[in-house]
Design an enzyme around this catalytic site. Structure first.
Site, PDB file in Angstrom:
ATOM      1  N   LYS A 159       0.832  -1.202   0.000  1.00  0.00           N
ATOM      2  CA  LYS A 159       0.000   0.000   0.000  1.00  0.00           C
ATOM      3  C   LYS A 159       0.867   1.252   0.000  1.00  0.00           C
ATOM      4  CE  LYS A 159      -4.286  -1.579   2.202  1.00  0.00           C
ATOM      5  NZ  LYS A 159      -5.202  -1.357   3.341  1.00  0.00           N
ATOM      6  N   HIS A 217       2.464  -3.191   7.574  1.00  0.00           N
ATOM      7  CA  HIS A 217       1.628  -2.209   8.256  1.00  0.00           C
ATOM      8  C   HIS A 217       2.423  -0.937   8.515  1.00  0.00           C
ATOM      9  CE1 HIS A 217      -1.203  -5.484  10.049  1.00  0.00           C
ATOM     10  NE2 HIS A 217      -1.587  -5.115   8.850  1.00  0.00           N
ATOM     11  N   TYR A 254      -3.676  -8.456  16.348  1.00  0.00           N
ATOM     12  CA  TYR A 254      -3.381  -9.886  16.349  1.00  0.00           C
ATOM     13  C   TYR A 254      -2.981 -10.384  17.730  1.00  0.00           C
ATOM     14  CZ  TYR A 254      -3.658  -9.286  11.365  1.00  0.00           C
ATOM     15  OH  TYR A 254      -4.109  -8.977  10.111  1.00  0.00           O
TER      16      TYR A 254
END
Length: 303
Positions: free
Chosen positions: A179, A275, A284
């Site tokens: 991303k 991330h 998580y």
């Protein structure tokens, strides 16, 4: 219909997102959809320019959506889109002050992602391996896809964008464009390497002038489509007893959870998943603790 002035603002904001911020097509579309909704609301309520927008107008916009039953996640995303838009508008001189500074939406309730048990992930991969024994190139491709998804925690968009040259066989790593155009290098294990090697011996049976350097191909020779990958994961999991119905993102969640359960450092998992914020990865840890608690309650005589 957007007022002409607002249409110009929206077009300029779209260029900013794509060129200066380097946002993906999917992210840009989400931003623009939210802001188009906002600007239409403002125009319908007689507000004809950004300089006339007040915090109360933005709260009214969110309030109308809340009353219409919009989900908290949707309201939170739209509030964030509005803050990004008005911050940009102020920096580009389109308005003197940013009316969105104190705009908040109802706090989003973060649900824990669905994950597979380690035994279920093993059954999924075993099933894919058995299918690949028939030497069908599609089945060999499918095995390589699920092995790579689980081994590396890639997003489905990242997986389908891989090229053959992105693989480093010596290091057993793959170069991924994530991303925001952020590149990272992700390791994969021996089972994934074996599955990839078998697939590449069969890739030529599907390759044609459309294939280019794409790592994973569809039956017609073009780069595999994300929908094909989603259908594959759903279909394979339907044959794993009691496994939740998850897509490729469920394999990403499972990989991260199993890494943490095995003792991996949270920041290593953050790097692996790509991330930008550690806070995203921390969900998580909640998954792992929740599963630990359930196991304890089921197994301990004094639970």
């Amino acid at each position: 219909m957007l007022l002409p002035r607002y249409a110009e603002d929206l077009e300029a904001f779209a260029r900013y997102l794509a060129v200066e911020r380097g946002r993906s097509t999917h992210t840009t579309r989400a931003y623009l959809g939210d802001i188009r909704h906002l600007l239409t609301h403002l125009g319908d309520h007689g507000i004809e320019g950004l300089a006339d927008v007040r915090l109360a107008d933005l709260r009214s916009w969110l309030g109308a959506q809340d009353e219409a039953g919009a989900a908290r996640a949707t309201l939170a995303r739209r509030a964030a889109s509005a803050r990004t838009f008005f911050r940009w508008a102020q920096h580009t001189g389109r308005l003197p002050t940013d009316p969105s500074l104190r705009l908040v939406a109802p706090k989003r309730i973060r649900t824990l992602p669905g994950v597979l048990k380690q035994s279920e992930a093993g059954e999924l991969l075993d099933l894919a391996a058995v299918r690949a024994d028939d030497d069908d190139p599609i089945h060999r491709r499918d095995r390589a896809i699920v092995e790579v998804l689980y081994a590396s925690g890639l997003r489905v968009g990242e997986l389908v964008g891989l090229d053959i040259d992105d693989l480093d066989w010596g290091q057993r790593t793959v170069r991924v464009m994530g991303k925001g155009g952020r590149e990272r290098v992700v390791p994969f294990g021996v089972p994934a390497a074996d599955a990839l090697a078998e697939w590449l011996t069969s890739r030529g049976q599907l390759a044609n002038e459309r294939s280019g350097s794409a790592l994973f191909l569809g039956r017609r020779g073009g780069r595999v489509d994300p929908r094909q990958v989603r259908a594959l994961v759903h279909e394979l999991l339907s044959h794993v007893p009691d496994a939740p119905d998850l897509g490729p993102h469920g394999l990403r969640h499972s990989a991260a959870t199993h890494l943490l359960e095995g003792g991996a450092d949270l920041r290593i998992v953050q790097e692996l998943l790509g991330h930008a914020s550690l806070a995203t990865t921390q969900i998580y840890t909640h998954v792992s603790v929740d599963r630990l608690r359930r196991s304890y309650q089921q197994a301990h005589p004094r639970a």
